[in-house]
Scaffold this active site. Structure first.
Site, PDB file in Angstrom:
ATOM      1  N   GLU A 173      -6.511  -0.450   9.547  1.00 44.45           N
ATOM      2  CA  GLU A 173      -7.162  -1.651  10.116  1.00 44.45           C
ATOM      3  C   GLU A 173      -8.682  -1.516  10.170  1.00 44.45           C
ATOM      4  O   GLU A 173      -9.317  -1.752  11.199  1.00 44.45           O
ATOM      5  CB  GLU A 173      -6.587  -1.940  11.505  1.00 44.45           C
ATOM      6  CG  GLU A 173      -5.114  -2.294  11.473  1.00 44.45           C
ATOM      7  CD  GLU A 173      -4.537  -2.645  12.835  1.00 44.45           C
ATOM      8  OE1 GLU A 173      -5.283  -2.624  13.841  1.00 44.45           O
ATOM      9  OE2 GLU A 173      -3.334  -2.949  12.911  1.00 44.45           O
ATOM     10  N   GLU A 292       3.083  -2.467   9.536  1.00 45.71           N
ATOM     11  CA  GLU A 292       3.171  -2.708  10.983  1.00 45.71           C
ATOM     12  C   GLU A 292       3.667  -4.135  11.195  1.00 45.71           C
ATOM     13  O   GLU A 292       3.003  -5.086  10.776  1.00 45.71           O
ATOM     14  CB  GLU A 292       1.825  -2.522  11.699  1.00 45.71           C
ATOM     15  CG  GLU A 292       1.378  -1.083  11.851  1.00 45.71           C
ATOM     16  CD  GLU A 292       0.158  -0.940  12.758  1.00 45.71           C
ATOM     17  OE1 GLU A 292       0.040  -1.711  13.744  1.00 45.71           O
ATOM     18  OE2 GLU A 292      -0.673  -0.059  12.479  1.00 45.71           O
TER      19      GLU A 292
END
Length: 494
Positions: A173, A292
């Site tokens: 991320e 995720e």
């Protein structure tokens, strides 16, 4: 009672399913590791400190791959802290979650746990506070046979044979301002490309996952993927997708339509990948790693009360409801329907932290979302088959013309069984479903269902089986799908 029909034509194969779409995730976060999979001294733990009761719930899931050690945690992690003698490992402040990390558990301990769980490691490297040199050193330590500094250090630490970790994530991320060492797309793209080069030069057999945008709502989404891929396309095999789903507004019809959000996200990223592919005039296809996904919102208010620098605090411990299980089932259907492009996925996470498995000091138990995950991993291996649906639709606040049914079929690899997975999103009515299967002679076997529960029903340490599936005889022809239900229809192929 509503009526619906599904038509399954085995000539309409979507793809062979990569089993790694049933992956999961363990991060050094909350009680995922300490008090989750690892708790030395607990009566339920084995000689290595691993919770036997947790392993007893993990093994039936038959998880192919588990991502480690983060997550946000990895962006400040020095991998050297988690190898070698435990008594020499440093205690660190973890700035991702503002906790204290003892490093008592590291790569060797995780590999031993994976061996007992029957899974392989997906290793994430730190491209936040560190970079290409640290990443290539870790590949050498983990995968090189010996005769070099890092590989000989591994042998000195007690593991002669290499770990042979195949799948590696290039950070986590990296467009998120919450991330240690957050980067622009240009900054990350260059760093990831150089790390990828060095890592693959160290071990040409590994495969790499580049960071996509942190979620589909980021202002960077789209342009981030295109810019990053322009730098790393030649070196990586996958790009990642992350998304969590919430029913904070208590709007169940909209919540259960979030499968549409996931599907559109996958389609958009696939189009971006193919746009870069065309620009580069290459035949190479970049696949997707949805590494995720889950429901996450129940614990957000509780987590605000955590004090800084605790060790393994109770954090992100969502208690999942029956409707959460319905959505997770729908998300799994969506991943299977996109298995031509999604080759890996990780339900985040596995134990205690937004997880299908929970523990206290006395026991471990399965949350509601455990069951659709178990069913998909067990019965959805083989070939994904397109399902043609005829059913009523509804409008939610986010999506219009949402079919009450979400469905996909899977023909087993040896083609001796067929499984049909169906989410009934109708909260008011049962549905009488007519099943029409072409090109196969089948015999009905079993109907597994999560049904007849209140949307907010949960499991707990006191009532660990409050929500669990029922197993019943599958009727030939018309099948009754209870309102608000997750269904697995199992057939023998003659």
């Amino acid at each position: 009672m509503q009526k619906a029909k599904i038509l399954i034509d085995t000539d309409k194969t979507i793809s062979k399913i990569d089993e790694r779409i049933y992956g999961s995730f363990i991060e050094h976060l909350g009680r995922a590791v300490y008090g989750g999979i690892y708790q030395p001294g607990n009566p339920n733990s084995d000689e290595d400190g691993f919770r036997r009761d947790v392993l007893a719930l993990v093994r039936p899931l038959n998880i192919p791959i588990i991502r480690y050690p983060g997550g946000n945690f990895v962006s400040g992690y020095n991998w050297e802290d988690g190898v070698g003698p435990k008594e020499k490992r440093p205690v660190r402040l973890d700035l991702a979650w503002f906790t204290t990390e003892t490093n008592e558990f590291g790569m060797e301990e995780f590999q031993k746990w994976l061996d007992k769980a029957g899974a392989k490691m997906m290793m994430d490297v730190n491209l936040g506070t560190r970079g290409p040199d640290s990443a290539r050193a870790l590949v050498e330590y983990a995968n090189h046979p010996g005769g070099t500094y890092w590989s000989d250090l591994r042998i000195e630490h007690g593991r002669k044979a290499p770990y042979k970790i195949k799948t590696w994530c290039l950070g986590n991320e990296m467009d998120g301002p919450w991330q240690m060492g957050a980067k622009t797309a240009e900054e990350y793209g260059r760093a990831a490309a150089e790390a990828a080069k060095l890592m693959k030069w160290t071990d040409q057999d590994i495969e790499l996952v580049a960071c996509g945008s942190s979620n589909s709502h980021m202002p960077t989404f789209g342009q981030w993927e295109k810019t990053v891929l322009s730098h790393v396309y030649e070196y990586v095999d996958f790009i990642s997708l992350h998304e969590y789903y919430s029913n904070a507004e208590d709007d169940s019809p909209t919540f259960l339509s979030e499968t549409e959000t996931m599907d559109k996200f996958i389609k958009k990223v696939s189009l971006i990948c193919d746009e870069v592919k065309a620009e580069k005039k290459t035949d190479k296809t970049i696949y997707l790693s949805f590494d995720e996904y889950n429901v996450w919102y129940h614990s957000l208010d509780q987590d605000k009360k955590i004090q800084r620098w605790e060790k393994a605090p109770h954090r992100l411990e969502d208690v999942y409801t029956f409707e959460d299980a319905l959505l997770v089932g729908g998300l799994l259907i969506t991943l299977i329907k996109n298995s031509d492009r999604v080759k890996m996925a990780c339900l985040a996470q596995l134990v205690n932290v937004i997880a299908p498995i929970m523990t206290n000091d006395e026991k471990a138990w399965a949350q509601t979302i455990y069951y659709p995950y178990l069913h998909a991993s067990t019965f959805a291996r083989g070939y994904a088959i397109e399902v043609e649906q005829q059913c009523d639709k509804y409008d939610s606040k986010k999506h219009s013309n949402v079919p009450y049914l979400a469905s996909v079929a899977v023909l087993s690899e040896n083609k001796d069984s067929l499984a049909i997975f169906i989410l009934n999103r109708n909260l008011e009515e049962d549905i009488a479903l007519e099943v029409d299967v072409r090109n196969l002679r089948i015999t009905a076997k079993e109907h597994i269902a999560l049904e007849d529960h209140g949307l907010k029903d949960t499991n707990s340490a006191e009532m660990p089986e409050n929500v669990k599936p029922v197993h019943k005889k599958l009727e030939e022809g018309t099948v009754i799908l209870k309102k608000a239900s997750w269904n697995v229809l199992l057939y023998k192929v003659n």
